[in-house]
Design a protein around this motif. Structure first.
Motif, PDB file in Angstrom:
ATOM      1  N   VAL A  46       0.831  -1.213   0.000  1.00 42.23           N
ATOM      2  CA  VAL A  46       0.000   0.000   0.000  1.00 42.23           C
ATOM      3  C   VAL A  46       0.863   1.259   0.000  1.00 42.23           C
ATOM      4  O   VAL A  46       0.641   2.185  -0.802  1.00 42.23           O
ATOM      5  CB  VAL A  46      -0.944  -0.007   1.215  1.00 42.23           C
ATOM      6  CG1 VAL A  46      -1.564   1.376   1.428  1.00 42.23           C
ATOM      7  CG2 VAL A  46      -2.032  -1.047   1.040  1.00 42.23           C
ATOM      8  N   PHE A  47       1.850   1.308   0.888  1.00 45.12           N
ATOM      9  CA  PHE A  47       2.651   2.532   0.992  1.00 45.12           C
ATOM     10  C   PHE A  47       3.692   2.632  -0.122  1.00 45.12           C
ATOM     11  O   PHE A  47       4.107   3.730  -0.491  1.00 45.12           O
ATOM     12  CB  PHE A  47       3.276   2.621   2.385  1.00 45.12           C
ATOM     13  CG  PHE A  47       2.254   2.831   3.456  1.00 45.12           C
ATOM     14  CD1 PHE A  47       1.639   4.062   3.606  1.00 45.12           C
ATOM     15  CD2 PHE A  47       1.851   1.785   4.282  1.00 45.12           C
ATOM     16  CE1 PHE A  47       0.653   4.263   4.568  1.00 45.12           C
ATOM     17  CE2 PHE A  47       0.874   1.975   5.246  1.00 45.12           C
ATOM     18  CZ  PHE A  47       0.272   3.219   5.386  1.00 45.12           C
ATOM     19  N   SER A  48       4.084   1.486  -0.671  1.00 44.31           N
ATOM     20  CA  SER A  48       4.931   1.515  -1.858  1.00 44.31           C
ATOM     21  C   SER A  48       4.178   2.130  -3.032  1.00 44.31           C
ATOM     22  O   SER A  48       4.719   2.949  -3.780  1.00 44.31           O
ATOM     23  CB  SER A  48       5.388   0.091  -2.208  1.00 44.31           C
ATOM     24  OG  SER A  48       6.102   0.071  -3.418  1.00 44.31           O
ATOM     25  N   ILE A 212       4.137  14.618  -0.872  1.00 40.28           N
ATOM     26  CA  ILE A 212       5.462  14.004  -0.832  1.00 40.28           C
ATOM     27  C   ILE A 212       5.918  13.825   0.612  1.00 40.28           C
ATOM     28  O   ILE A 212       6.439  12.760   0.992  1.00 40.28           O
ATOM     29  CB  ILE A 212       6.474  14.860  -1.631  1.00 40.28           C
ATOM     30  CG1 ILE A 212       6.170  14.777  -3.131  1.00 40.28           C
ATOM     31  CG2 ILE A 212       7.905  14.418  -1.340  1.00 40.28           C
ATOM     32  CD1 ILE A 212       6.916  15.809  -3.957  1.00 40.28           C
ATOM     33  N   LEU A 213       5.705  14.848   1.416  1.00 38.36           N
ATOM     34  CA  LEU A 213       6.081  14.753   2.832  1.00 38.36           C
ATOM     35  C   LEU A 213       5.273  13.655   3.527  1.00 38.36           C
ATOM     36  O   LEU A 213       5.820  12.871   4.317  1.00 38.36           O
ATOM     37  CB  LEU A 213       5.838  16.098   3.521  1.00 38.36           C
ATOM     38  CG  LEU A 213       6.227  16.170   5.003  1.00 38.36           C
ATOM     39  CD1 LEU A 213       7.707  15.873   5.181  1.00 38.36           C
ATOM     40  CD2 LEU A 213       5.879  17.532   5.573  1.00 38.36           C
ATOM     41  N   LEU A 214       3.983  13.563   3.217  1.00 39.58           N
ATOM     42  CA  LEU A 214       3.141  12.524   3.801  1.00 39.58           C
ATOM     43  C   LEU A 214       3.631  11.132   3.398  1.00 39.58           C
ATOM     44  O   LEU A 214       3.658  10.206   4.235  1.00 39.58           O
ATOM     45  CB  LEU A 214       1.694  12.721   3.356  1.00 39.58           C
ATOM     46  CG  LEU A 214       0.690  11.661   3.844  1.00 39.58           C
ATOM     47  CD1 LEU A 214       0.624  11.653   5.369  1.00 39.58           C
ATOM     48  CD2 LEU A 214      -0.694  11.931   3.237  1.00 39.58           C
ATOM     49  N   ALA A 215       4.029  10.966   2.139  1.00 39.01           N
ATOM     50  CA  ALA A 215       4.524   9.670   1.670  1.00 39.01           C
ATOM     51  C   ALA A 215       5.793   9.269   2.407  1.00 39.01           C
ATOM     52  O   ALA A 215       5.958   8.109   2.809  1.00 39.01           O
ATOM     53  CB  ALA A 215       4.786   9.722   0.165  1.00 39.01           C
ATOM     54  N   ALA A 216       6.704  10.219   2.594  1.00 39.61           N
ATOM     55  CA  ALA A 216       7.958   9.924   3.288  1.00 39.61           C
ATOM     56  C   ALA A 216       7.701   9.525   4.739  1.00 39.61           C
ATOM     57  O   ALA A 216       8.281   8.553   5.248  1.00 39.61           O
ATOM     58  CB  ALA A 216       8.893  11.133   3.222  1.00 39.61           C
ATOM     59  N   VAL A 217       6.816  10.257   5.409  1.00 36.03           N
ATOM     60  CA  VAL A 217       6.495   9.957   6.816  1.00 36.03           C
ATOM     61  C   VAL A 217       5.796   8.602   6.917  1.00 36.03           C
ATOM     62  O   VAL A 217       6.094   7.794   7.810  1.00 36.03           O
ATOM     63  CB  VAL A 217       5.620  11.078   7.411  1.00 36.03           C
ATOM     64  CG1 VAL A 217       5.106  10.670   8.790  1.00 36.03           C
ATOM     65  CG2 VAL A 217       6.413  12.372   7.510  1.00 36.03           C
ATOM     66  N   SER A 218       4.879   8.311   6.001  1.00 37.09           N
ATOM     67  CA  SER A 218       4.159   7.039   6.023  1.00 37.09           C
ATOM     68  C   SER A 218       5.113   5.860   5.814  1.00 37.09           C
ATOM     69  O   SER A 218       5.021   4.843   6.506  1.00 37.09           O
ATOM     70  CB  SER A 218       3.077   7.030   4.939  1.00 37.09           C
ATOM     71  OG  SER A 218       2.118   8.040   5.174  1.00 37.09           O
ATOM     72  N   ALA A 219       6.021   6.009   4.846  1.00 40.53           N
ATOM     73  CA  ALA A 219       6.995   4.944   4.614  1.00 40.53           C
ATOM     74  C   ALA A 219       7.874   4.726   5.837  1.00 40.53           C
ATOM     75  O   ALA A 219       8.197   3.588   6.199  1.00 40.53           O
ATOM     76  CB  ALA A 219       7.852   5.285   3.400  1.00 40.53           C
ATOM     77  N   TYR A 220       8.256   5.807   6.483  1.00 40.68           N
ATOM     78  CA  TYR A 220       9.117   5.715   7.665  1.00 40.68           C
ATOM     79  C   TYR A 220       8.444   4.913   8.785  1.00 40.68           C
ATOM     80  O   TYR A 220       9.079   4.087   9.440  1.00 40.68           O
ATOM     81  CB  TYR A 220       9.460   7.122   8.161  1.00 40.68           C
ATOM     82  CG  TYR A 220      10.381   7.143   9.360  1.00 40.68           C
ATOM     83  CD1 TYR A 220      11.757   7.055   9.198  1.00 40.68           C
ATOM     84  CD2 TYR A 220       9.857   7.242  10.652  1.00 40.68           C
ATOM     85  CE1 TYR A 220      12.603   7.062  10.301  1.00 40.68           C
ATOM     86  CE2 TYR A 220      10.694   7.259  11.759  1.00 40.68           C
ATOM     87  CZ  TYR A 220      12.067   7.164  11.578  1.00 40.68           C
ATOM     88  OH  TYR A 220      12.907   7.156  12.664  1.00 40.68           O
TER      89      TYR A 220
END
Length: 463
Positions: A46-48, A212-220
């Protein structure tokens, strides 16, 4: 060990590395897969998809921007316009090689965070370019080139997700992963025109930054690194894969499928404007990428069910017919026929993307298993491990060449327009190329050859 590592903890004594790392991962073990594997894989998928989707959105920024540059005080020729959409494609193709290695080197979750944050670079530079319309053309080219970082996201995402799923069930999840990314193409082309109308062209750069910031935080917080995947393949193995005949053949076929998808996606607006100048291209260009993206998981599903080689050969035949129909519509000057035929072509590119990508691991798996006694469990397991490593290295090359093939598609149209003022010659060349792809698929994967004491095709071996 964190809770996320515990949920995929080994049945026997592997040593956890801590953080977001999973040390034991055996998706081909049915009990492991049912107990914890499926759930962990789905979350990472999902997050990928989210991050890869944004990568495609950023990669395609200039495909919509070029249609509005004149309103921003920048006037370009058709050739210059096509170069502004071609260069991102070329850079995106080149970035797929290092991006393929990145998850194995740094961890899939770690690299997803980094690759998401890198998308701030092209978005910020886009804003600068639009706010300074007097900058020289070469600077515009360089700024457009940085959006190629988004194209690299596909390779790292696919290379990472491959390790999460069982060998025999990768078609659908890889299709969903790719489709989620590919949909970024149509989202950019659909959402940006009204945004431009409301807030100006500069909004095309700003709008992606919070996502983009949300994606980075979610992946983290929600993704994992697989210890097993960090030894997936080496640069030497990728070099060997580049010389492998199967890699070469599949690279050509992937030019025909993904190269066509991305080449048409970047060029569709310009083609509409050139062929039907009275039609507002920005109202329709998103439809092609949308149709192709939705068709991709269907292609993966068909390949799982009927075999990738069979689906791919039939699909290339349909692609040739579709392009021929586009050529007929151009000659007839029929906009409805042109749109319908081109959307059909986009659907076939999506189906072909799913089926060809499903073929790659199956090819190397079938080849390795053919060389061992499958009654020997240890030898079979070693063969499957070799197949995974070889396929992972080949995927990096094939995905890069396929994306670069999009450049060839764009340049074919550019030359056709500049030399003949139309796209009919380019369409005939593409139809002939798809015919060659039909023959290649049959010759290498559906034609029966002698294997031991029997005659069989690679398709019969599961390709």
């Amino acid at each position: 060990m964190t809770a996320l590592t515990d949920e995929a903890a080994p049945r026997t004594g592997a040593t956890p590395r801590g953080g977001r790392w999973i040390d034991h991962w055996e998706p081909d073990d049915d009990r492991f897969w049912a107990a914890t594997g499926r759930r962990v894989a789905a979350r990472n998928l999902v997050f990928s998809i989210f991050t890869e989707h944004l990568g495609f959105c950023v990669w395609l920024l200039w495909s919509i921007a070029v249609l509005n540059l004149a309103d921003n005080g920048v006037r370009l020729s058709v050739g210059q316009t096509l170069w502004l959409t071609t260069l991102p494609n070329l850079v995106g193709a080149a970035m797929r090689i290092p991006y393929t290695f990145a998850p194995a080197r740094f961890g899939g979750r770690n690299w997803t965070v980094v690759s998401a944050l890198l998308l701030f670079v092209p978005c910020g530079l886009f804003v600068y370019a639009i706010e300074n319309p007097g900058i020289p053309y070469w600077a515009l080219l360089l700024i457009a080139a940085t959006t190629g970082l988004g194209g690299g996201n596909f390779a790292s995402s696919m290379a990472n997700i491959t390790h999460f799923y069982p060998t025999g069930r990768q078609g659908l999840p890889l299709g969903l992963n790719a489709a989620g990314g590919n949909l970024g193409t149509s989202v950019t082309q659909l959402a940006m025109p009204p945004l431009i109308t409301a807030f100006g062209l500069v909004a095309v750069g700003w709008v992606w930054m919070p996502l983009i910031l949300l994606a980075a935080v979610s992946a983290y917080f929600f993704m994992n690194n697989l210890t097993k995947a960090t030894s997936a393949y080496t640069l030497r193995e990728m070099g060997a894969g580049a010389r492998d005949g199967q890699t070469v053949v599949m690279s050509v076929l992937y030019i025909g499928t993904f190269g066509s998808f991305i080449g048409y996606s970047f060029s569709f607006g310009v083609l509409i404007k050139n062929t039907f100048p009275d039609i507002t291209g920005s109202h329709f260009i998103w439809l092609g990428a949308f149709a192709g993206s939705l068709a991709r998981p269907f292609g993966g599903w068909l390949a799982d069910r009927f075999g990738g080689a069979r689906v791919t050969m039939v699909n290339f035949f349909l692609m040739g017919l579709g392009v021929a129909a586009v050529a007929v519509s151009v000659r007839a000057g029929s906009w409805p026929m042109f749109l319908a035929a081109f959307l059909f072509v986009f659907v076939t590119t999506g189906v072909g993307n799913g089926s060809t990508y499903r073929m790659i691991p199956a090819i190397f798996r079938a080849r390795e298993l053919a060389e061992v006694d499958q009654s020997d469990g240890a030898a079979t397991e070693r063969a499957l491990t070799r197949a995974r490593r070889t396929a992972a290295a080949a995927i990096g090359i094939i995905s890069a060449v396929g994306a670069a093939g999009g450049v060839l598609i764009q340049q074919t149209f550019r030359i056709s327009i500049e030399e003949t003022k139309g796209i009919a010659p380019a369409l005939l060349i593409l139809a002939a190329f798809y015919g060659v792809c039909v023959l290649l698929t049959w010759f290498f994967y559906l034609r029966k050859v002698r294997v031991g004491q029997t005659r069989m095709s690679l398709a019969e071996a599961g390709v």
